[in-house]
Design a protein around this motif. Structure first.
Motif, PDB file in Angstrom:
ATOM      1  N   THR A  72       0.814  -1.212   0.000  1.00  0.00           N
ATOM      2  CA  THR A  72       0.000   0.000   0.000  1.00  0.00           C
ATOM      3  C   THR A  72       0.849   1.264   0.000  1.00  0.00           C
ATOM      4  O   THR A  72       0.384   2.327   0.386  1.00  0.00           O
ATOM      5  CB  THR A  72      -0.940   0.014   1.216  1.00  0.00           C
ATOM      6  OG1 THR A  72      -0.159  -0.036   2.425  1.00  0.00           O
ATOM      7  CG2 THR A  72      -1.887  -1.187   1.183  1.00  0.00           C
ATOM      8  N   GLY A  73       2.095   1.151  -0.405  1.00  0.00           N
ATOM      9  CA  GLY A  73       2.993   2.300  -0.366  1.00  0.00           C
ATOM     10  C   GLY A  73       2.720   3.348  -1.420  1.00  0.00           C
ATOM     11  O   GLY A  73       3.182   4.485  -1.296  1.00  0.00           O
ATOM     12  N   ILE A  74       1.972   3.014  -2.467  1.00  0.00           N
ATOM     13  CA  ILE A  74       1.630   3.979  -3.523  1.00  0.00           C
ATOM     14  C   ILE A  74       0.142   4.269  -3.414  1.00  0.00           C
ATOM     15  O   ILE A  74      -0.689   3.370  -3.574  1.00  0.00           O
ATOM     16  CB  ILE A  74       1.972   3.425  -4.918  1.00  0.00           C
ATOM     17  CG1 ILE A  74       3.452   3.036  -4.978  1.00  0.00           C
ATOM     18  CG2 ILE A  74       1.649   4.443  -6.000  1.00  0.00           C
ATOM     19  CD1 ILE A  74       3.853   2.362  -6.276  1.00  0.00           C
ATOM     20  N   ARG A  75      -0.208   5.505  -3.135  1.00  0.00           N
ATOM     21  CA  ARG A  75      -1.603   5.856  -2.855  1.00  0.00           C
ATOM     22  C   ARG A  75      -2.566   5.420  -3.962  1.00  0.00           C
ATOM     23  O   ARG A  75      -3.630   4.857  -3.686  1.00  0.00           O
ATOM     24  CB  ARG A  75      -1.723   7.377  -2.672  1.00  0.00           C
ATOM     25  CG  ARG A  75      -3.115   7.860  -2.285  1.00  0.00           C
ATOM     26  CD  ARG A  75      -3.262   9.349  -2.545  1.00  0.00           C
ATOM     27  NE  ARG A  75      -3.112   9.649  -3.958  1.00  0.00           N
ATOM     28  CZ  ARG A  75      -2.727  10.820  -4.445  1.00  0.00           C
ATOM     29  NH1 ARG A  75      -2.421  11.795  -3.623  1.00  0.00           N
ATOM     30  NH2 ARG A  75      -2.621  11.007  -5.764  1.00  0.00           N
ATOM     31  N   ASP A  76      -2.228   5.660  -5.195  1.00  0.00           N
ATOM     32  CA  ASP A  76      -3.137   5.385  -6.308  1.00  0.00           C
ATOM     33  C   ASP A  76      -2.939   4.003  -6.920  1.00  0.00           C
ATOM     34  O   ASP A  76      -3.623   3.671  -7.898  1.00  0.00           O
ATOM     35  CB  ASP A  76      -2.967   6.446  -7.410  1.00  0.00           C
ATOM     36  CG  ASP A  76      -3.439   7.814  -6.964  1.00  0.00           C
ATOM     37  OD1 ASP A  76      -4.141   7.897  -5.942  1.00  0.00           O
ATOM     38  OD2 ASP A  76      -3.114   8.819  -7.641  1.00  0.00           O
ATOM     39  N   GLY A  88      -5.996  11.563  -4.409  1.00  0.00           N
ATOM     40  CA  GLY A  88      -5.848  12.298  -3.164  1.00  0.00           C
ATOM     41  C   GLY A  88      -6.956  13.288  -2.884  1.00  0.00           C
ATOM     42  O   GLY A  88      -6.713  14.378  -2.354  1.00  0.00           O
ATOM     43  N   LEU A  89      -8.195  12.907  -3.150  1.00  0.00           N
ATOM     44  CA  LEU A  89      -9.343  13.799  -2.967  1.00  0.00           C
ATOM     45  C   LEU A  89     -10.076  13.544  -1.662  1.00  0.00           C
ATOM     46  O   LEU A  89     -11.270  13.800  -1.544  1.00  0.00           O
ATOM     47  CB  LEU A  89     -10.312  13.635  -4.150  1.00  0.00           C
ATOM     48  CG  LEU A  89      -9.731  13.939  -5.537  1.00  0.00           C
ATOM     49  CD1 LEU A  89     -10.758  13.649  -6.619  1.00  0.00           C
ATOM     50  CD2 LEU A  89      -9.264  15.388  -5.606  1.00  0.00           C
ATOM     51  N   GLY A  90      -9.378  13.045  -0.676  1.00  0.00           N
ATOM     52  CA  GLY A  90     -10.007  12.794   0.612  1.00  0.00           C
ATOM     53  C   GLY A  90     -10.918  11.592   0.623  1.00  0.00           C
ATOM     54  O   GLY A  90     -11.900  11.557   1.376  1.00  0.00           O
ATOM     55  N   PHE A 143     -19.267  13.286  -0.018  1.00  0.00           N
ATOM     56  CA  PHE A 143     -19.050  14.047   1.220  1.00  0.00           C
ATOM     57  C   PHE A 143     -17.757  13.662   1.932  1.00  0.00           C
ATOM     58  O   PHE A 143     -17.536  14.050   3.067  1.00  0.00           O
ATOM     59  CB  PHE A 143     -20.237  13.856   2.167  1.00  0.00           C
ATOM     60  CG  PHE A 143     -21.563  14.169   1.541  1.00  0.00           C
ATOM     61  CD1 PHE A 143     -21.747  15.330   0.803  1.00  0.00           C
ATOM     62  CD2 PHE A 143     -22.625  13.284   1.658  1.00  0.00           C
ATOM     63  CE1 PHE A 143     -22.961  15.619   0.212  1.00  0.00           C
ATOM     64  CE2 PHE A 143     -23.843  13.562   1.070  1.00  0.00           C
ATOM     65  CZ  PHE A 143     -24.013  14.740   0.344  1.00  0.00           C
ATOM     66  N   GLY A 144     -16.916  12.883   1.271  1.00  0.00           N
ATOM     67  CA  GLY A 144     -15.660  12.485   1.862  1.00  0.00           C
ATOM     68  C   GLY A 144     -15.663  11.049   2.352  1.00  0.00           C
ATOM     69  O   GLY A 144     -16.704  10.380   2.384  1.00  0.00           O
ATOM     70  N   ALA A 145     -14.496  10.591   2.752  1.00  0.00           N
ATOM     71  CA  ALA A 145     -14.315   9.191   3.153  1.00  0.00           C
ATOM     72  C   ALA A 145     -15.004   8.895   4.477  1.00  0.00           C
ATOM     73  O   ALA A 145     -15.108   9.752   5.353  1.00  0.00           O
ATOM     74  CB  ALA A 145     -12.831   8.865   3.257  1.00  0.00           C
ATOM     75  N   PHE A 146     -15.473   7.662   4.615  1.00  0.00           N
ATOM     76  CA  PHE A 146     -16.016   7.134   5.867  1.00  0.00           C
ATOM     77  C   PHE A 146     -15.965   5.620   5.776  1.00  0.00           C
ATOM     78  O   PHE A 146     -15.647   5.054   4.721  1.00  0.00           O
ATOM     79  CB  PHE A 146     -17.437   7.640   6.138  1.00  0.00           C
ATOM     80  CG  PHE A 146     -18.482   7.106   5.188  1.00  0.00           C
ATOM     81  CD1 PHE A 146     -19.355   6.103   5.582  1.00  0.00           C
ATOM     82  CD2 PHE A 146     -18.593   7.600   3.895  1.00  0.00           C
ATOM     83  CE1 PHE A 146     -20.318   5.607   4.721  1.00  0.00           C
ATOM     84  CE2 PHE A 146     -19.550   7.111   3.021  1.00  0.00           C
ATOM     85  CZ  PHE A 146     -20.418   6.113   3.436  1.00  0.00           C
ATOM     86  N   ASP A 147     -16.288   4.948   6.878  1.00  0.00           N
ATOM     87  CA  ASP A 147     -16.205   3.493   6.900  1.00  0.00           C
ATOM     88  C   ASP A 147     -17.493   2.901   6.343  1.00  0.00           C
ATOM     89  O   ASP A 147     -18.449   2.651   7.066  1.00  0.00           O
ATOM     90  CB  ASP A 147     -15.960   2.997   8.324  1.00  0.00           C
ATOM     91  CG  ASP A 147     -15.596   1.513   8.356  1.00  0.00           C
ATOM     92  OD1 ASP A 147     -15.676   0.871   7.290  1.00  0.00           O
ATOM     93  OD2 ASP A 147     -15.223   1.011   9.431  1.00  0.00           O
ATOM     94  N   ASP A 148     -17.528   2.664   5.036  1.00  0.00           N
ATOM     95  CA  ASP A 148     -18.704   2.056   4.405  1.00  0.00           C
ATOM     96  C   ASP A 148     -18.541   0.548   4.284  1.00  0.00           C
ATOM     97  O   ASP A 148     -19.295  -0.116   3.571  1.00  0.00           O
ATOM     98  CB  ASP A 148     -18.965   2.662   3.028  1.00  0.00           C
ATOM     99  CG  ASP A 148     -17.758   2.594   2.105  1.00  0.00           C
ATOM    100  OD1 ASP A 148     -16.664   2.277   2.588  1.00  0.00           O
ATOM    101  OD2 ASP A 148     -17.904   2.875   0.900  1.00  0.00           O
TER     102      ASP A 148
END
Length: 475
Positions: free
Chosen positions: A199-203, A255-257, A293-298
């Protein structure tokens, strides 16, 4: 240390120079005295005056005192240097003992917490491993017009170890299942999940191994977070379940949250724990999710965190399984007369706010051919594929920190010409409606669940009543 030695050397030299200078002063003083006047007549004898110290003697005495002070400072400096050497030696010895303790295991930290298992982590964070166990103990009562039945069993037993190695970005997970319903009929392997992930590369996260195919949200939701005792019938019939393969993904694309995430999967297409040569696949799946509305635990059905702001996740997915020998694409009965191609599609939604949760999903599976024909032991035989579609709507609300209510409507359909057993399933129990009550003793890690469902098909009056009580515990 070199600077201190230089200071010491300079001090000694200065003391020696001052000593020589003091010794030379009497000579210098007499040389500088003015010449004596011409001799005068001798005065009459008189008493001799008292002697007084000469000026040069006072200067010598002052310089001697200064030299003594410098010598005293030199001794103090030597003592301080010796003390510093002893402190350095003690520090080095202490560091050696600490390193020896680390080499013997003193650099390993062990933590534990209810529901989170035991975690072992090295001091340099190059390795960690968490071990957890989970059980489901279930009582099921079924009532129909003909009879009543009762079943009590240990529905699920799981053992999981996960962590990282070499770097926190290089992760692994292994999950073993030992419950009576966890084994497939033609496979005795207890392995559910076994993968390594970077998981070292975000995308561009990379995962390889056996795990859930990233298809529909309701199937990949963690089982211990379900609001009702079991998953939806549409999901149990039409999902893709687990497979062995490679996945590329990002939980926060660009990287859009966390507003955009994706999954791309390529696998064998025959499901979990398959051994022996198979027809060439593969199974290819793509999924895209949006969270405006941004990230959450779905990845959990309820809203135990009571989201302070509205949260929404919408996902779409598609898949193609080429030449699979499983009746349900990646699971179910193994076909012996040939293979089939399957198309898959899914769309899902999750909404949470202030303890309220809503989830909905539509999923479909279509086989390229309805049946396979051939011979078995010299006799004509036919094997069926299964094509259908379905949907569900489910909601829940957290009444208190520990008590939650939930309700669900669920329905599936069979395509024309598909497996007659799927048609029968739809006609007799293709519709399910019910609700449940959850009591959380330690969040999702320890909860008591009860639910009731009325299950029916074409004739609503010929349905069956099912009540379940379950203890779900993660240690």
């Amino acid at each position: 240390m070199k600077s201190i030695n230089r200071t010491k050397s300079h001090t000694v030299r200065a003391a020696a120079a001052l000593s020589l200078f003091a010794a030379a002063l009497p000579f210098q003083a007499s040389a500088q005295e003015p010449a004596a006047p011409p001799p005068a007549p001798a005065p009459p004898p008189a008493a001799a005056p008292p002697l007084t110290p000469a000026p040069q003697d006072a200067a010598v005495e002052q310089l001697s005192r200064r030299v003594a002070e410098l010598e005293q400072q030199q001794r103090a400096l030597e003592e301080r240097l010796a003390a510093e050497r002893r402190a350095a030696a003690e520090k080095e010895a202490s560091a050696g003992k600490e390193q020896a303790a680390k080499d013997k295991g003193g650099g390993v930290k062990v933590t534990a917490a209810p529901g989170k298992g035991f975690t072992v982590r090295t001091a340099d964070d190059s390795f960690s491993s968490t071990i957890r166990a989970r059980v489901q103990i279930r009582e099921t009562i079924t009532h129909t017009a003909e009879d009543d039945t009762n079943e009590i069993n240990v529905k699920t037993v799981r053992l999981t170890t996960s962590g990282h190695v070499l770097s926190p970005d290089l992760k692994y997970s292994v999950q073993l299942a030992f419950g009576g319903n966890d084994f497939e009929k033609d496979s005795a392997s207890p392995v559910f999940d076994a993968f390594v992930e970077y998981t070292g590369i975000r995308d561009l996260n990379v995962r390889v191994g056996q795990f859930f195919v990233p298809f529909d949200r309701a199937r990949t939701t963690r089982e211990f977070t379900l609001q009702l005792v079991d998953r939806q019938i549409a999901v149990r019939e039409l999902t893709l379940d687990r497979d062995v393969g490679l996945m590329l993904s990002s939980p926060d694309l660009f990287g859009l949250g966390g507003r955009i995430s994706y999954n791309l999967f390529v696998g064998g297409g025959e499901g979990r724990n398959r051994f022996g040569g198979q027809e060439h696949g593969p199974l290819a799946v793509a999924r895209l999710s949006f969270r405006p509305f941004g990230a959450f635990d779905d990845d959990q059905e309820g809203d135990l965190s009571r989201e302070a702001k509205p949260r929404l996740a919408v996902g779409v997915a598609g898949g193609y399984n080429h030449q699979t020998n499983r009746q349900n694409s990646t699971y179910g009965a193994t076909l012996s007369l040939g293979t089939a191609d399957y198309l898959h599609g899914a769309a899902d939604l999750v909404f949470k706010y202030a303890g309220f949760s809503l989830s909905a999903e539509a999923v479909a599976r279509h086989a390229g051919r309805d049946s396979l024909e051939g011979e078995v032991d010299g006799a004509p035989a036919r094997e069926w594929t299964r094509s259908g579609y379905g949907y569900f709507v489910q909601s829940g609300f957290l009444l208190t920190e520990r008590v939650e209510i939930a309700a669900r409507w669920d329905q599936i359909f069979a395509e024309s010409g598909t497996d007659p057993k799927l048609v029968e399933l739809v006609d007799t129990q293709g519709k399910q409606v019910g609700g449940g009550l959850n009591y959380y003793l330690n969040g999702y890690a320890l909860k008591l669940q009860g639910d009731y469902f009325y299950i029916f098909g074409k004739d609503a009056s010929e349905g069956r009543h099912v009540g379940r009580l379950q203890l779900d515990a993660t240690f």
